[in-house]
Design a protein around this motif. Structure first.
Motif, PDB file in Angstrom:
ATOM      1  N   GLN A  79       0.908  -1.471   0.120  1.00 39.80           N
ATOM      2  CA  GLN A  79       0.222   0.194  -0.214  1.00 39.80           C
ATOM      3  C   GLN A  79       0.602   1.268   0.003  1.00 39.80           C
ATOM      4  OE1 GLN A  79      -2.435   0.273   3.529  1.00 39.80           O
ATOM      5  NE2 GLN A  79      -2.955   2.358   3.155  1.00 39.80           N
ATOM      6  N   PHE A  80       2.119   1.062   0.922  1.00 38.64           N
ATOM      7  CA  PHE A  80       3.051   2.058   0.961  1.00 38.64           C
ATOM      8  C   PHE A  80       3.646   2.606  -0.885  1.00 38.64           C
ATOM      9  CE2 PHE A  80       6.767   4.175   1.674  1.00 38.64           C
ATOM     10  CZ  PHE A  80       6.119   5.625   3.252  1.00 38.64           C
ATOM     11  N   ALA A  81       4.146   1.501  -1.150  1.00 34.36           N
ATOM     12  CA  ALA A  81       4.659   1.974  -2.465  1.00 34.36           C
ATOM     13  C   ALA A  81       3.394   1.408  -3.529  1.00 34.36           C
ATOM     14  CB  ALA A  81       4.987  -0.079  -3.080  1.00 34.36           C
ATOM     15  N   LEU A  82       2.141   1.538  -3.439  1.00 29.43           N
ATOM     16  CA  LEU A  82       1.644   2.426  -4.577  1.00 29.43           C
ATOM     17  C   LEU A  82       1.091   3.668  -4.839  1.00 29.43           C
ATOM     18  CD1 LEU A  82      -1.804   2.514  -5.520  1.00 29.43           C
ATOM     19  CD2 LEU A  82      -2.120   1.162  -3.976  1.00 29.43           C
ATOM     20  N   GLN A  83       0.966   3.783  -2.834  1.00 29.22           N
ATOM     21  CA  GLN A  83       0.605   6.360  -2.771  1.00 29.22           C
ATOM     22  C   GLN A  83       1.900   6.844  -2.793  1.00 29.22           C
ATOM     23  OE1 GLN A  83      -1.933   5.835   0.707  1.00 29.22           O
ATOM     24  NE2 GLN A  83      -0.639   8.481   1.376  1.00 29.22           N
ATOM     25  N   GLN A  84       2.743   5.941  -2.913  1.00 32.35           N
ATOM     26  CA  GLN A  84       3.857   6.694  -3.434  1.00 32.35           C
ATOM     27  C   GLN A  84       4.216   7.164  -5.080  1.00 32.35           C
ATOM     28  OE1 GLN A  84       7.204   4.360  -2.508  1.00 32.35           O
ATOM     29  NE2 GLN A  84       7.615   5.840  -0.948  1.00 32.35           N
ATOM     30  N   GLN A  85       3.166   5.998  -5.572  1.00 32.90           N
ATOM     31  CA  GLN A  85       2.960   5.728  -6.823  1.00 32.90           C
ATOM     32  C   GLN A  85       2.719   7.076  -7.553  1.00 32.90           C
ATOM     33  OE1 GLN A  85       3.109   1.907  -9.908  1.00 32.90           O
ATOM     34  NE2 GLN A  85       3.544   1.518  -7.435  1.00 32.90           N
ATOM     35  N   LEU A  86       0.606   6.778  -6.863  1.00 30.84           N
ATOM     36  CA  LEU A  86      -0.730   8.187  -6.593  1.00 30.84           C
ATOM     37  C   LEU A  86      -0.004   9.235  -6.289  1.00 30.84           C
ATOM     38  CD1 LEU A  86      -2.881   5.331  -5.270  1.00 30.84           C
ATOM     39  CD2 LEU A  86      -2.722   6.126  -7.512  1.00 30.84           C
ATOM     40  N   ALA A  87       0.952   9.612  -5.228  1.00 28.37           N
ATOM     41  CA  ALA A  87       1.379  10.964  -5.584  1.00 28.37           C
ATOM     42  C   ALA A  87       1.740  11.379  -6.499  1.00 28.37           C
ATOM     43  CB  ALA A  87       2.483  11.249  -4.114  1.00 28.37           C
ATOM     44  N   ARG A  88       2.940  10.975  -7.169  1.00 26.78           N
ATOM     45  CA  ARG A  88       3.979  11.379  -7.789  1.00 26.78           C
ATOM     46  C   ARG A  88       3.085  11.772  -9.397  1.00 26.78           C
ATOM     47  NH1 ARG A  88       7.584   7.543  -7.000  1.00 26.78           N
ATOM     48  NH2 ARG A  88       6.302   5.494  -7.982  1.00 26.78           N
ATOM     49  N   HIS A  89       1.566  10.943  -9.627  1.00 28.61           N
ATOM     50  CA  HIS A  89       0.252  11.243 -10.234  1.00 28.61           C
ATOM     51  C   HIS A  89      -0.571  12.279  -9.756  1.00 28.61           C
ATOM     52  CE1 HIS A  89       1.144   8.008 -13.101  1.00 28.61           C
ATOM     53  NE2 HIS A  89       1.190   7.560 -11.999  1.00 28.61           N
ATOM     54  N   GLY A  90       0.090  12.774  -8.258  1.00 33.11           N
ATOM     55  CA  GLY A  90      -1.166  13.710  -7.664  1.00 33.11           C
ATOM     56  C   GLY A  90      -1.749  13.685  -7.315  1.00 33.11           C
ATOM     57  N   MET A  91      -1.961  11.928  -7.236  1.00 36.05           N
ATOM     58  CA  MET A  91      -3.709  11.722  -6.404  1.00 36.05           C
ATOM     59  C   MET A  91      -4.114  11.369  -4.908  1.00 36.05           C
ATOM     60  SD  MET A  91      -5.132   9.770 -10.083  1.00 36.05           S
ATOM     61  CE  MET A  91      -7.246   9.694  -9.573  1.00 36.05           C
ATOM     62  N   ALA A  92      -2.514  11.612  -4.665  1.00 37.17           N
ATOM     63  CA  ALA A  92      -2.839  10.798  -3.245  1.00 37.17           C
ATOM     64  C   ALA A  92      -1.751  11.762  -3.085  1.00 37.17           C
ATOM     65  CB  ALA A  92      -2.115   9.403  -3.305  1.00 37.17           C
ATOM     66  N   ALA A  93      -1.937  12.210  -0.685  1.00 37.91           N
ATOM     67  CA  ALA A  93      -0.283  12.605  -0.201  1.00 37.91           C
ATOM     68  C   ALA A  93       0.556  11.640  -0.351  1.00 37.91           C
ATOM     69  CB  ALA A  93      -0.794  12.771   1.201  1.00 37.91           C
ATOM     70  N   GLU A  94       1.972  12.263  -0.412  1.00 36.77           N
ATOM     71  CA  GLU A  94       2.996  11.323   0.089  1.00 36.77           C
ATOM     72  C   GLU A  94       3.212  10.964   0.720  1.00 36.77           C
ATOM     73  OE1 GLU A  94       7.013   9.734  -1.755  1.00 36.77           O
ATOM     74  OE2 GLU A  94       5.197  11.448  -2.908  1.00 36.77           O
ATOM     75  N   PRO A  95       3.499   9.595   0.701  1.00 34.17           N
ATOM     76  CA  PRO A  95       3.637   8.532   2.285  1.00 34.17           C
ATOM     77  C   PRO A  95       5.156   8.703   2.266  1.00 34.17           C
ATOM     78  CG  PRO A  95       3.150   7.341   0.632  1.00 34.17           C
ATOM     79  CD  PRO A  95       3.646   8.900   0.083  1.00 34.17           C
ATOM     80  N   VAL A  96       5.841   8.685   4.224  1.00 34.48           N
ATOM     81  CA  VAL A  96       6.990   9.033   4.177  1.00 34.48           C
ATOM     82  C   VAL A  96       8.168   8.338   5.052  1.00 34.48           C
ATOM     83  CG1 VAL A  96       6.384  11.809   3.651  1.00 34.48           C
ATOM     84  CG2 VAL A  96       6.113  11.049   5.911  1.00 34.48           C
ATOM     85  N   TYR A  97       6.863   7.325   5.479  1.00 31.28           N
ATOM     86  CA  TYR A  97       7.337   6.469   6.841  1.00 31.28           C
ATOM     87  C   TYR A  97       6.112   5.393   7.041  1.00 31.28           C
ATOM     88  CZ  TYR A  97       8.973   4.537  11.318  1.00 31.28           C
ATOM     89  OH  TYR A  97       8.499   3.758  12.478  1.00 31.28           O
ATOM     90  N   LEU A  98       6.413   4.328   7.665  1.00 28.34           N
ATOM     91  CA  LEU A  98       5.824   2.815   7.756  1.00 28.34           C
ATOM     92  C   LEU A  98       6.399   2.385   8.295  1.00 28.34           C
ATOM     93  CD1 LEU A  98       3.329   1.837   7.231  1.00 28.34           C
ATOM     94  CD2 LEU A  98       4.031  -0.319   5.476  1.00 28.34           C
ATOM     95  N   SER A  99       6.471   2.145   9.887  1.00 30.64           N
ATOM     96  CA  SER A  99       7.062   1.096  10.807  1.00 30.64           C
ATOM     97  C   SER A  99       6.892  -0.129  10.791  1.00 30.64           C
ATOM     98  CB  SER A  99       6.574   1.303  12.289  1.00 30.64           C
ATOM     99  OG  SER A  99       5.262   1.068  11.879  1.00 30.64           O
ATOM    100  N   ALA A 100       8.154  -0.667  10.795  1.00 33.21           N
ATOM    101  CA  ALA A 100       8.680  -2.280  10.710  1.00 33.21           C
ATOM    102  C   ALA A 100       7.207  -3.284  11.212  1.00 33.21           C
ATOM    103  CB  ALA A 100       9.856  -2.882  11.267  1.00 33.21           C
ATOM    104  N   CYS A 101       6.675  -2.133  12.385  1.00 34.67           N
ATOM    105  CA  CYS A 101       5.391  -3.491  12.484  1.00 34.67           C
ATOM    106  C   CYS A 101       4.350  -3.153  11.640  1.00 34.67           C
ATOM    107  CB  CYS A 101       5.090  -2.847  13.936  1.00 34.67           C
ATOM    108  SG  CYS A 101       4.268  -1.281  14.388  1.00 34.67           S
TER     109      CYS A 101
END
Length: 275
Positions: A79-101
């Motif tokens: 999901q994090f990787a998906l939202q990174q792609q969506l952010a590049r398309h201007g369709m989602a906020a840029e994710p910056v951190y996901l904990s190991a848990c």
């Protein structure tokens, strides 16, 4: 002196964050900032996960405290990787951190403006948003809808499981034959389509490669559209995508039982969380 005093007063008026959240953040070895430098304020809402406004180092972020008790095995890293792609398309906020848990998620804060519920163009807005989502080329896993059904089923008493089994068998055959090649949101309520920032869409938690007509039927169900409004959504989607309206309506009708089954299982499995 005045500024310092005012800051202290503001901190004192903010509700104290949940001690369990503070303990979790303290235990994270790679959390980007010391907690003493962070100001957290909970944002009301959310049936399963909890959200907070995080202010630190002259920036504002959205912190999501993701439930460890999800009824389906959501892959947060995907999901994090998906939202990174969506952010590049201007369709989602840029994710910056996901904990190991995979329970603490940070993304850039957006001051959002939603459309009014009474907006006369809301069906057109939904159709346009769906068309834009379905038109994206995104690398992400496909939705294993049948696995989701069986995950929900495990959380139900045996007698209640038996009630759902015939519908699962019927819908599983339909899903097996369905095209699952386009990115779908799967939770596109009217409140997830923003007026500002323009083009940004919220809450991609259930997004995956899937069937466009399942997404359309899900959208109609989530927004509790009447039959007439669902038909108008199909007409607007036809205009946005160039797909024949008759094909869209037929696809939505075919997927409607699968949407009804998914929603019924979700609510049954999450009764203890949603009340």
């Amino acid at each position: 002196m005045g500024t310092t005093s005012g800051s202290k007063a503001l901190r004192q008026t903010l509700p104290q964050p949940d001690p369990a959240l503070i303990a979790m953040l303290t235990a994270l070895p790679d959390f980007p900032w010391p907690l003493a430098a962070c100001r957290l304020r909970e944002i009301p809402g959310g049936e399963i996960n909890r959200c907070f406004r995080l202010e630190v180092a002259e920036q504002t972020l959205l912190l999501k405290w993701l439930s460890a008790q999800q009824r389906v095995p959501l892959d947060r890293a995907a999901q994090f990787a998906l939202q990174q792609q969506l952010a590049r398309h201007g369709m989602a906020a840029e994710p910056v951190y996901l904990s190991a848990c995979q329970q603490i998620w940070l993304e850039q804060w957006c001051e959002v403006q939603t459309f009014a519920d009474q907006d006369p163009d809301k069906l057109s807005l939904l159709a346009t948003a769906l068309g834009q989502i379905h038109g994206l080329t995104i690398n992400t896993p496909a939705l294993d809808l049948v696995a989701h059904w069986h995950c929900y089923l495990k959380h139900l008493p045996a007698t209640e499981q038996q009630i759902f089994l015939p519908a699962i068998a019927t819908c599983e055959a339909v899903w097996a034959q369905a095209d699952k090649s386009v990115l779908c949101h799967h939770d596109l309520s009217f409140g997830h389509v923003l007026k500002a920032p323009a083009g940004v869409i919220l809450d991609w938690e259930y997004a995956a490669l899937s069937n466009r007509y399942f997404d359309l039927a899900s959208c109609a169900a989530i927004n509790q559209l009447s039959d007439a409004d669902a038909q108008q959504l199909a007409a607007n989607y036809a205009s946005a995508t160039g797909i024949r309206r008759e094909d869209i309506q037929a696809g939505m009708e075919q997927m409607q039982p699968l949407v009804q089954l998914t929603n019924a299982l979700w609510y049954a499995a999450n009764r203890d969380k949603t009340g």
